[in-house]
Design a protein around this motif. Structure first.
Motif: not given
Length: 168
Positions: A117-118, A110-112, A106-107, A85-88
């Motif tokens: 992402p790859s 990215e959701r918005r 930046v989750p 959830d932290e983007g890692s």
């Protein structure tokens, strides 16, 4: 998107280092230059990770390329791969070790933007390869496919930029 951000960050770091080196050469040391000098290793590491993260699967396991090293995780030692959830991305091994690929995304953004992402796909593919051995590649990958850490290369380029400024 991460690689584009890494390229922009690398350009910003190079510009900042060149400016700081020029300021040091012409005006001498001032305390306002201390923060950029102390934060340089952090920014270089972050830029190298964004530019160069890589996971290569072959018959022997996963080859994980980070900023400074290339690690091999055999399939029998792999426990899980997940996007947090932290983007890692975290690759967990059965011996309790974890390989972190931090700060990739930046989750919330990215959701918005409805991005996929790859690195999210990479975590899903590694999970599928771990769960279904018949999907794994049959051949070992050549060393050139394992990746090359970019941190030392960036360090060398920054050193050359500083040298060029100090010589001029």
């Amino acid at each position: 998107m991460a690689r584009t951000a890494g390229l922009a960050l690398t350009a910003a770091v190079a510009t900042g280092v060149t400016f700081t080196a020029h300021s040091l050469a012409t005006d001498g040391f001032h305390w306002h230059l201390l923060l950029p000098l102390l934060s340089l290793p952090i920014w270089m590491h972050f830029a190298a990770v964004l530019l160069n993260w890589r996971a290569t699967a072959d018959s022997t396991g996963l080859w994980l390329t980070g900023a400074w090293t290339v690690r091999h995780v055999p399939w029998e030692r792999l426990r899980a791969a997940e996007y947090t959830d932290e983007g890692s991305v975290e690759i967990r091994r059965s011996d309790g070790g974890t390989w972190h690929l931090t700060g990739l995304g930046v989750p919330r953004l990215e959701r918005r933007l409805r991005l996929r992402p790859s690195y999210v796909r990479m975590a899903e593919e590694v999970t599928a390869l771990h769960a279904h051995p018949e999907l794994r590649p049959a051949e070992p990958s050549p060393p050139s496919d394992h990746g090359l850490p970019l941190g030392p290369v960036l360090l060398l380029l920054i050193g050359l930029a500083v040298t060029a400024v100090l010589i001029t």
